[in-house]
Write a protein that holds these residues in place. Sequence first.
Motif, short mmCIF file in Angstrom:
data_model
loop_
_atom_site.label_atom_id
_atom_site.label_comp_id
_atom_site.label_asym_id
_atom_site.label_seq_id
_atom_site.Cartn_x
_atom_site.Cartn_y
_atom_site.Cartn_z
N ARG A 170 0.82 -1.20 0.00
CA ARG A 170 0.00 0.00 0.00
C ARG A 170 0.86 1.26 0.00
NH1 ARG A 170 -5.13 0.33 1.88
NH2 ARG A 170 -4.96 2.47 1.10
N ARG A 171 1.93 1.27 0.80
CA ARG A 171 2.80 2.45 0.80
C ARG A 171 3.43 2.64 -0.58
NH1 ARG A 171 5.53 0.31 4.84
NH2 ARG A 171 7.52 0.88 3.93
N LYS A 172 3.85 1.55 -1.17
CA LYS A 172 4.44 1.62 -2.51
C LYS A 172 3.42 2.20 -3.50
CE LYS A 172 4.83 -2.31 -4.62
NZ LYS A 172 5.31 -3.64 -5.08
N GLU A 173 2.19 1.72 -3.45
CA GLU A 173 1.18 2.11 -4.43
C GLU A 173 0.63 3.51 -4.18
OE1 GLU A 173 -0.21 -2.59 -4.72
OE2 GLU A 173 -1.37 -1.13 -3.56
N GLU A 174 0.49 3.88 -2.90
CA GLU A 174 -0.15 5.15 -2.58
C GLU A 174 0.84 6.30 -2.41
OE1 GLU A 174 -3.29 5.54 -2.65
OE2 GLU A 174 -4.06 3.50 -2.57
N LEU A 175 2.12 6.00 -2.14
CA LEU A 175 3.09 7.06 -1.91
C LEU A 175 4.17 7.12 -2.99
CD1 LEU A 175 3.59 6.71 1.97
CD2 LEU A 175 2.02 8.20 0.71
N PHE A 176 4.71 5.98 -3.40
CA PHE A 176 5.74 5.99 -4.45
C PHE A 176 5.13 6.27 -5.83
CE2 PHE A 176 8.74 2.79 -2.11
CZ PHE A 176 8.87 3.70 -1.08
N PHE A 177 4.07 5.54 -6.15
CA PHE A 177 3.53 5.59 -7.50
C PHE A 177 3.03 6.98 -7.92
CE2 PHE A 177 2.42 0.76 -7.81
CZ PHE A 177 3.78 0.47 -7.77
N ALA A 185 8.32 13.90 1.90
CA ALA A 185 6.86 13.77 1.84
C ALA A 185 6.44 12.32 2.08
CB ALA A 185 6.35 14.26 0.48
N ILE A 186 7.18 11.38 1.49
CA ILE A 186 6.88 9.96 1.68
C ILE A 186 7.08 9.57 3.14
CG2 ILE A 186 7.69 7.62 1.15
CD1 ILE A 186 8.31 8.68 -1.70
N ALA A 187 8.17 10.03 3.73
CA ALA A 187 8.45 9.71 5.14
C ALA A 187 7.35 10.25 6.05
CB ALA A 187 9.80 10.28 5.55
N LYS A 188 6.85 11.45 5.72
CA LYS A 188 5.81 12.07 6.54
C LYS A 188 4.50 11.30 6.45
CE LYS A 188 3.38 16.47 7.21
NZ LYS A 188 3.28 17.89 6.78
N ASP A 189 4.15 10.78 5.27
CA ASP A 189 2.87 10.11 5.08
C ASP A 189 2.90 8.61 5.37
OD1 ASP A 189 1.63 12.45 4.33
OD2 ASP A 189 1.92 12.14 2.18
N SER A 190 4.08 8.02 5.49
CA SER A 190 4.18 6.57 5.64
C SER A 190 3.44 6.01 6.85
CB SER A 190 5.67 6.15 5.70
OG SER A 190 6.27 6.29 4.43
N PRO A 191 3.48 6.67 8.03
CA PRO A 191 2.77 6.09 9.18
C PRO A 191 1.28 5.90 8.95
CG PRO A 191 4.31 7.79 9.90
CD PRO A 191 4.26 7.87 8.41
N GLU A 192 0.71 6.63 8.00
CA GLU A 192 -0.71 6.49 7.69
C GLU A 192 -1.05 5.07 7.25
OE1 GLU A 192 -4.54 8.59 6.99
OE2 GLU A 192 -2.66 9.24 7.89
N PHE A 193 -0.10 4.40 6.60
CA PHE A 193 -0.36 3.06 6.07
C PHE A 193 0.28 1.95 6.90
CE2 PHE A 193 -0.55 6.10 2.60
CZ PHE A 193 -1.76 5.78 2.02
N GLY A 194 1.15 2.32 7.82
CA GLY A 194 1.78 1.31 8.67
C GLY A 194 2.94 0.62 7.99
N TYR A 195 3.58 -0.28 8.72
CA TYR A 195 4.78 -0.96 8.25
C TYR A 195 4.61 -2.47 8.35
CZ TYR A 195 6.53 3.76 8.90
OH TYR A 195 6.69 5.12 8.83
N ALA A 196 5.41 -3.19 7.61
CA ALA A 196 5.33 -4.65 7.55
C ALA A 196 6.36 -5.28 8.49
CB ALA A 196 5.56 -5.14 6.12
N ILE A 197 5.88 -5.89 9.56
CA ILE A 197 6.66 -6.65 10.55
C ILE A 197 7.59 -5.75 11.37
CG2 ILE A 197 8.26 -8.56 10.95
CD1 ILE A 197 7.14 -9.96 8.53
N ILE A 198 8.43 -4.95 10.69
CA ILE A 198 9.34 -4.07 11.42
C ILE A 198 8.61 -2.78 11.81
CG2 ILE A 198 11.32 -5.01 10.24
CD1 ILE A 198 10.93 -1.65 9.22
N GLN A 199 9.12 -2.10 12.83
CA GLN A 199 8.56 -0.81 13.23
C GLN A 199 9.71 0.17 13.40
OE1 GLN A 199 5.26 0.01 13.49
NE2 GLN A 199 5.96 2.11 13.77
#
Length: 493
Positions: free
Chosen positions: A151-158, A243-257
């Motif tokens: 989701r982060r890849k699709e919503e923030l990178f793309f 900008a990506i770093a700022k918005d990333s917590p909105e989607f969460g992370y996979a396994i690592i935090q």
Amino acid sequence: MTNSSRDQRIQVLKDILLRLHHGASPDSVEADFQAHFSDVSPIEVSLMEHELMNGDHGVGFEDVMKLCTVHAKVMAAGVQGKEVPDSQQEGHPVWIFKQENLALQAGLHRIQRLLDALESAESKGQDLDPGLLRGLTRQYQLLDQFQRHYRRKEELFFPIMESYGHDAPPKVMWGVDDQIRDLFGLAKQALKGLVDQAGDASVAQVLATYQAFVQEFKDMIFKEEAILIPLLLSLFSEDDWLAIAKDSPEFGYAIIQPDKEWVPSRVKFGEQGQSGELAGAGRGAETQNVGPAEASADAPVSAGQAGPTTKPVANSAADSVSDSASNSASGSASTSAADSTTSPAPNPEADLPFGGGYLSLKEANLILNHLPFEITFIDKNDLFKYFNTSIAIENKLFPRVPSAIGRHVKMCHPPRSLDMVMTLIDDLKHKRRTSESMWFHRSDGRFAYVTYIGVFDDQDQYMGVLEYVHDIAPLLDLGPDKRGLAPLEGDGE
């Protein structure tokens, strides 16, 4: 490299994939690929895919998606050993992305060991150990967090890739992501059947569905590491990454935090940095942007998005769109930077006519942000214009981020649902439907109810589409009537 030689190189790459498309084997094209390209540029590959999908070659999105895995394998020899730009500071979006891939691969190994133990027990005629099944279920749940990574890849990178004119790779990769999601869904169903002892469920079936998923999942990890990340590092500015770093917590992370915020070392224009170089005199490998000849000459910019030549000029993308989101929330239109210097800011405390009464901009914004719904508005040009912020990040059914403001709605959905979305918008726009609703149970126990409404003004002119989303699970278990509190107006009968 001159434009002529660059175009020739892209043409060779395009010809190789067209040969694969028409049935040539990977072995037959690999020699040509290596002979022409000792150092593969992700930029050139992206431009090639763009031309394939948008030219008169008879190759569409589905065709390029089929070629994607072959393309990655052919590229492997060219990209191995390639020096990756220095983006390994802890907390940087690329650092997090790679750490997640490591954690996800470790999860694959744990699951495989548990499956091997179950297969061994079954082959010996032994009863399946409930403890192993519980452990396997737990590992599947952890692995399912790859959805956040995607989701982060699709919503923030793309979206940022598309703003630089590289719209083909996101479409292709998003399509493959959805295929991987489907394969994991089948793997989860097979495991659930085994745990519940349903029908003809077997360890062999669990193994088969899991291995089908793993093959595609590992291929995607390779594509991310060897193709996507180098492309992003070639394109994105430091402000893009912020900008990506700022918005990333909105989607969460996979396994690592991640527990450390990435803060780049920045100096003002004309000041000396640690290297002794004046800021603005040159750009490092990570923040260097391709020029117009590389990024925009062959790739049109999507509607409603800033082109590559304007990206580095802005401050943080998230900061600039946060302001426009706030303006939109209060009912005021976004203005350009030039206009904002000459037009006085509206008084947020002044009453304006709203509905059957009066509200100030401040009150209207607060009301929208206190509604127990997730609201999204797509304007008459099909651009994502507004979302409210009433729901905490961790409780949102559909995360929204400020950097998506101004993005065309067709770029906000996976390829497989795009036709359905655009058909719905067209129906609402032309009043073939006045509204549409859908509802579905989520794995976390919530029951999402989604409604889309066509919005028209007093002159019956189409203004856009309003979407509102809420969790209706609590409403299904309200029980008997609860009275004792009078409504603000009237008796409620």
